[in-house]
Design an enzyme around this catalytic site. Structure first.
Site, short mmCIF file in Angstrom:
data_model
loop_
_atom_site.label_atom_id
_atom_site.label_comp_id
_atom_site.label_asym_id
_atom_site.label_seq_id
_atom_site.Cartn_x
_atom_site.Cartn_y
_atom_site.Cartn_z
N GLY A 52 29.54 36.00 35.11
CA GLY A 52 30.80 35.70 36.78
C GLY A 52 31.35 34.03 35.85
O GLY A 52 31.02 33.00 35.42
N ALA A 53 32.66 34.01 36.38
CA ALA A 53 33.92 32.70 36.67
C ALA A 53 33.91 31.78 36.85
O ALA A 53 33.38 31.49 35.48
CB ALA A 53 35.01 33.86 37.36
N ARG A 94 35.09 35.78 26.16
CA ARG A 94 34.89 36.94 27.62
C ARG A 94 36.76 36.79 28.08
O ARG A 94 37.00 35.48 27.92
CB ARG A 94 33.89 36.56 28.70
N GLN A 198 24.12 43.81 37.72
CA GLN A 198 24.41 42.27 38.84
C GLN A 198 23.86 42.61 40.33
O GLN A 198 23.62 41.20 40.51
CB GLN A 198 25.89 41.56 38.13
N ASP A 239 37.87 37.13 39.55
CA ASP A 239 37.28 37.06 37.73
C ASP A 239 39.03 36.26 37.79
O ASP A 239 38.85 35.15 36.90
CB ASP A 239 36.96 37.69 36.89
N ASN A 249 38.24 41.51 39.29
CA ASN A 249 36.80 41.74 39.92
C ASN A 249 35.66 42.37 39.37
O ASN A 249 36.79 44.07 38.70
CB ASN A 249 36.72 41.20 41.52
N LYS A 250 35.03 42.47 39.61
CA LYS A 250 33.91 43.34 38.97
C LYS A 250 34.03 45.05 38.75
O LYS A 250 34.80 45.42 39.92
CB LYS A 250 32.41 43.31 38.82
O1 MRU Z 1 30.84 40.90 34.24
P1 MRU Z 1 30.41 39.31 35.23
O2 MRU Z 1 28.50 39.76 35.54
O3 MRU Z 1 30.37 38.21 34.50
O4 MRU Z 1 31.32 39.84 36.42
C1 MRU Z 1 31.37 38.93 37.57
C2 MRU Z 1 32.51 39.54 38.47
O5 MRU Z 1 32.76 40.04 38.61
C3 MRU Z 1 32.14 38.37 39.71
O6 MRU Z 1 32.53 38.67 41.07
C4 MRU Z 1 33.38 37.44 39.74
O7 MRU Z 1 32.96 36.52 38.55
C5 MRU Z 1 32.98 36.31 40.58
S1 MRU Z 1 31.82 35.43 40.92
C6 MRU Z 1 31.26 34.41 41.15
#
Ligand code: MRU
Length: 347
Positions: A52-53, A94, A198, A239, A249-250
């Site tokens: 999560g960012a 990352r 997730q 992100d 985003n994801k």
């Molecule tokens: O690969 P991840 O689990 O780090 O990806 C997270 C996401 O894509 C979230 O939607 C994003 O970081 C926003 S979290 C507040």
């Protein structure tokens, strides 16, 4: 402050060490890992112990504190130079979440400015400030985003954007928490979010912990859910947001936004200013993390795909600004995002 509908914390600093709730084990097991070096923090970010960012940025900031501690003891006269490998390892952990570089930049400013004072104490203060500011920003975004939901409805979210993904409270999930408390949300639909799940493992767990009703669906069911008229808003995090409002985003966020557009469902992106990267003119400039094929070919170590098949596994996608109804930040809401609207947040 932790309150009802907000009880989970994934990142904690205690007695000179960083404790991370190991998100790979949830929901089966709640175990905190104790980290004592920046190398261990970089590895935890890479391996998705913390994800999560905003949470990645906060963990990296504490990683710099651990780096300074070690450098001060091993090279008291040249501690700045001794930290450089750690800075590089953290930055490389990352690539997509810009909060990581943003937090490291703030920490580097302290390293550059500190004169004779103890760098560890000053760096810890800054890391804790980053952590606390994130929670405050989330609460403010919760208010602003919830106010956009005009009457009680169901919403759909993707990935995990809650306390697990931030300093606490969450971005998109913060809006959902607040809107649920205010009676504006009746039910939350959560995409399971292949391949890391997730949504199924983390969002569902977090909402169940906090007494918010949640219904899971496989990612491929989202368009059909919208076709039933079951949801009014898609609410997601980010992100990295480019200067024109394109959102990384994801993986799966883009297809969800395309489906939402087709069905007249509104799309809200919730992210703090630390997720906006003005140096990226548009989404094409955002690096997209490619993750190992095994994450798609196997489930919990058990192969599920035909032997010999290859997999394509981008961890994020780009949703063009034109598919987004509102970007909610702690500085205000940008409706139908444009370059000018994003720039105005920084004035
Ligand atoms: O690969 P991840 O689990 O780090 O990806 C997270 C996401 O894509 C979230 O939607 C994003 O970081 C926003 S979290 C507040």
């Amino acid at each position: 402050m932790i309150s009802h509908h907000d009880t989970v914390r994934a990142v904690e600093w205690r007695n000179g060490r960083l404790y991370l709730l190991d998100q790979r084990l949830l929901p089966r097991e709640q175990r905190y890992l104790c980290l004592e070096s920046a190398t261990a923090v970089a590895e935890a970010i890479r391996a998705m112990v913390v994800r999560g960012a905003p949470a990645i940025g906060i963990a990296a900031a504490y990683g710099v504190v651990l780096a300074a501690h070690c450098a001060r003891d091993s090279s008291p006269r040249d501690w700045r130079r001794a930290m450089e490998d750690d800075f590089a390892a953290l930055a490389a952990a990352r690539p997509t979440a810009v909060n990581l570089c943003w937090a490291l930049k703030r920490m580097r400013r302290i390293v550059d400015d500190v004169a004779d004072a103890d760098p560890v104490a000053l760096l810890l203060q800054e890391a804790q400030r980053i952590h606390e500011e994130d929670i405050c920003a989330n609460r403010r975004m919760g208010e602003l985003g919830a106010a956009l939901i005009e009457h009680p409805c169901a919403v759909l979210t993707h990935c995990n954007t809650g306390s697990l993904a931030t300093g606490g409270y969450g971005t998109a999930l913060g809006v959902i928490r607040r809107a649920f408390s205010d009676g504006r949300i009746r039910n939350v639909y959560a995409d399971e979010t292949r391949p890391w799940l997730q949504g199924a493992r983390l969002t569902a767990w977090e909402l169940v912990q906090d007494d918010i009703p949640v219904t899971l669906l496989v990612d491929g069911a989202a368009a059909w859910l919208m076709a039933q008229g079951a949801v009014e808003w898609v609410i997601v995090g980010a992100d990295r947001i480019a200067a024109n409002g394109d959102v990384a985003n994801k993986i799966g966020t883009y297809s969800t936004a395309v489906s939402a557009h087709h069905h007249g469902v509104k799309v809200m992106v919730v992210a703090p200013l630390s997720t906006i990267d003005l140096s990226a003119p548009d989404g094409e400039e955002i690096p997209i993390e490619q993750r190992p094929q095994e994450e798609v070919l196997a489930l919990e170590g058990h192969s599920v795909a035909a032997a010999g098949a290859a997999a394509w596994n981008p961890s994020f996608d780009i949703t063009p600004a034109g598919l987004i109804d509102a970007i909610v930040t702690e500085k205000g809401v940008v409706r139908h995002p444009t370059r000018a609207g994003i720039a105005a947040l920084f004035e």
